[in-house]
Design a protein around this motif. Structure first.
Motif, PDB file in Angstrom:
ATOM      1  N   LEU A  70       0.491  -1.317   0.168  1.00  0.00           N
ATOM      2  CA  LEU A  70      -0.091   0.148   0.149  1.00  0.00           C
ATOM      3  C   LEU A  70       0.503   0.963   0.290  1.00  0.00           C
ATOM      4  O   LEU A  70       0.463   2.333  -0.768  1.00  0.00           O
ATOM      5  CB  LEU A  70      -0.781   0.045   0.990  1.00  0.00           C
ATOM      6  CG  LEU A  70      -1.863   1.171   1.111  1.00  0.00           C
ATOM      7  CD1 LEU A  70      -3.571   0.712   1.488  1.00  0.00           C
ATOM      8  CD2 LEU A  70      -1.327   2.063   2.543  1.00  0.00           C
ATOM      9  N   GLU A 108       2.912   2.440  -3.766  1.00  0.00           N
ATOM     10  CA  GLU A 108       1.102   2.591  -4.504  1.00  0.00           C
ATOM     11  C   GLU A 108       0.630   4.034  -3.563  1.00  0.00           C
ATOM     12  O   GLU A 108       0.263   4.448  -4.830  1.00  0.00           O
ATOM     13  CB  GLU A 108       0.547   1.431  -4.840  1.00  0.00           C
ATOM     14  CG  GLU A 108       0.539  -0.140  -5.087  1.00  0.00           C
ATOM     15  CD  GLU A 108      -0.553  -1.049  -4.757  1.00  0.00           C
ATOM     16  OE1 GLU A 108      -2.079  -0.586  -4.883  1.00  0.00           O
ATOM     17  OE2 GLU A 108      -0.295  -2.124  -4.670  1.00  0.00           O
ATOM     18  N   ARG A 109       0.686   4.301  -2.815  1.00  0.00           N
ATOM     19  CA  ARG A 109      -0.010   5.355  -1.833  1.00  0.00           C
ATOM     20  C   ARG A 109       0.529   6.390  -1.319  1.00  0.00           C
ATOM     21  O   ARG A 109      -0.291   7.197  -0.502  1.00  0.00           O
ATOM     22  CB  ARG A 109      -2.040   5.034  -2.261  1.00  0.00           C
ATOM     23  CG  ARG A 109      -2.427   4.295  -2.858  1.00  0.00           C
ATOM     24  CD  ARG A 109      -3.397   4.551  -2.671  1.00  0.00           C
ATOM     25  NE  ARG A 109      -4.078   4.153  -1.285  1.00  0.00           N
ATOM     26  CZ  ARG A 109      -5.153   2.885  -0.769  1.00  0.00           C
ATOM     27  NH1 ARG A 109      -4.928   1.900  -2.057  1.00  0.00           N
ATOM     28  NH2 ARG A 109      -5.198   2.688   0.281  1.00  0.00           N
ATOM     29  N   ASP A 169       2.600   9.027  -1.695  1.00  0.00           N
ATOM     30  CA  ASP A 169       1.943   9.871  -1.211  1.00  0.00           C
ATOM     31  C   ASP A 169       0.865  10.814  -1.115  1.00  0.00           C
ATOM     32  O   ASP A 169       0.319  11.631  -1.259  1.00  0.00           O
ATOM     33  CB  ASP A 169       2.653  10.936  -3.038  1.00  0.00           C
ATOM     34  CG  ASP A 169       2.223   9.894  -4.214  1.00  0.00           C
ATOM     35  OD1 ASP A 169       1.190   9.489  -3.429  1.00  0.00           O
ATOM     36  OD2 ASP A 169       2.570  10.128  -5.015  1.00  0.00           O
ATOM     37  N   ALA A 170      -0.040  10.396  -1.023  1.00  0.00           N
ATOM     38  CA  ALA A 170      -1.308  10.610  -0.342  1.00  0.00           C
ATOM     39  C   ALA A 170      -1.522  10.569   1.144  1.00  0.00           C
ATOM     40  O   ALA A 170      -2.760  10.213   1.459  1.00  0.00           O
ATOM     41  CB  ALA A 170      -2.666   9.472  -1.542  1.00  0.00           C
ATOM     42  N   ASP A 178      -5.325  10.150   3.061  1.00  0.00           N
ATOM     43  CA  ASP A 178      -5.496   8.470   2.867  1.00  0.00           C
ATOM     44  C   ASP A 178      -5.531   7.945   4.445  1.00  0.00           C
ATOM     45  O   ASP A 178      -4.572   8.062   4.774  1.00  0.00           O
ATOM     46  CB  ASP A 178      -4.774   7.579   1.374  1.00  0.00           C
ATOM     47  CG  ASP A 178      -5.819   6.111   1.254  1.00  0.00           C
ATOM     48  OD1 ASP A 178      -6.094   5.779   2.350  1.00  0.00           O
ATOM     49  OD2 ASP A 178      -5.233   5.476   0.423  1.00  0.00           O
ATOM     50  N   VAL A 185      -2.880   4.523   4.380  1.00  0.00           N
ATOM     51  CA  VAL A 185      -1.551   4.777   3.991  1.00  0.00           C
ATOM     52  C   VAL A 185      -1.354   5.048   5.697  1.00  0.00           C
ATOM     53  O   VAL A 185       0.047   4.754   6.266  1.00  0.00           O
ATOM     54  CB  VAL A 185      -1.747   6.396   3.060  1.00  0.00           C
ATOM     55  CG1 VAL A 185       0.241   6.719   3.425  1.00  0.00           C
ATOM     56  CG2 VAL A 185      -1.793   6.077   1.982  1.00  0.00           C
ATOM     57  N   GLY A 188       3.792   6.092  -5.205  1.00  0.00           N
ATOM     58  CA  GLY A 188       3.555   6.437  -4.169  1.00  0.00           C
ATOM     59  C   GLY A 188       4.866   7.033  -3.859  1.00  0.00           C
ATOM     60  O   GLY A 188       4.112   8.064  -2.964  1.00  0.00           O
TER      61      GLY A 188
END
Length: 170
Positions: free
Chosen positions: A97, A100-101, A103-104, A108, A111, A139
């Motif tokens: 995770l 993949e993400r 930078d969110a 999120d 995260v 990410g």
């Protein structure tokens, strides 16, 4: 007879050595196509040393993209990164995770929960990859835009961020 056997062994060893050297020479251009000129350079080492100077509690980790040289953190500074090899098997769960993400992180909650689960205190980012055939994890595309990642070191293409506010244990 003994000298004949010794001579035969010597000739055989020379043939094997010549073949190995020739194979190495032929493989060099192919290897050069796949790998970068160096795994980590002076800028990356400078940021890694900066990270090593920051407080990292026992069990705390530094997250880096496995293909950006961050696995060398341990070898160069003694700081254990989350991924310890550039050719890591496909991660799963919280690690996948984050790749993949990450930078969110500001928007999120999953995260943020993954950072806490893995006790990620810092993030290392390097635009120079180990292999020309690999790409930066999705990410890691926009880390500078994340308010929850505070820049603590930068040199050339390498950066380090502190997770803010710190996750429990950091």
């Amino acid at each position: 007879r003994r000298w004949t056997a010794v001579l035969a062994v010597a000739v055989g060893a020379a043939a094997v050595a010549a073949t190995a050297t020739d194979a190495e020479r032929r493989a060099e251009p192919q290897l050069a196509l796949a790998y970068a000129d160096r795994t980590i350079g002076p800028d990356q080492q400078r940021v890694m040393r900066s990270l090593a100077a920051l407080p990292l509690p026992a069990g705390g980790r530094v997250l880096g993209d496995p293909v950006d040289g961050s696995p060398w953190l341990y070898a160069t500074t003694g700081t254990l990164p989350l991924f310890t090899h550039y050719d890591a098997r496909e991660p799963d769960g919280a690690a996948a995770l984050l790749l993949e993400r990450l930078d969110a992180v500001d928007a999120d909650p999953a995260v943020r929960a993954a950072l806490a689960e893995l006790r990620v205190c810092y993030v290392y980012r390097n635009d120079a990859l180990v292999s020309r055939r690999q790409e930066t994890a999705a990410g890691f595309d926009a880390l500078d835009a994340a308010a929850s990642l505070r820049l603590v070191a930068r040199a050339g293409a390498a950066s380090a961020y502190r997770v803010e506010p710190p996750v429990p244990g950091c």
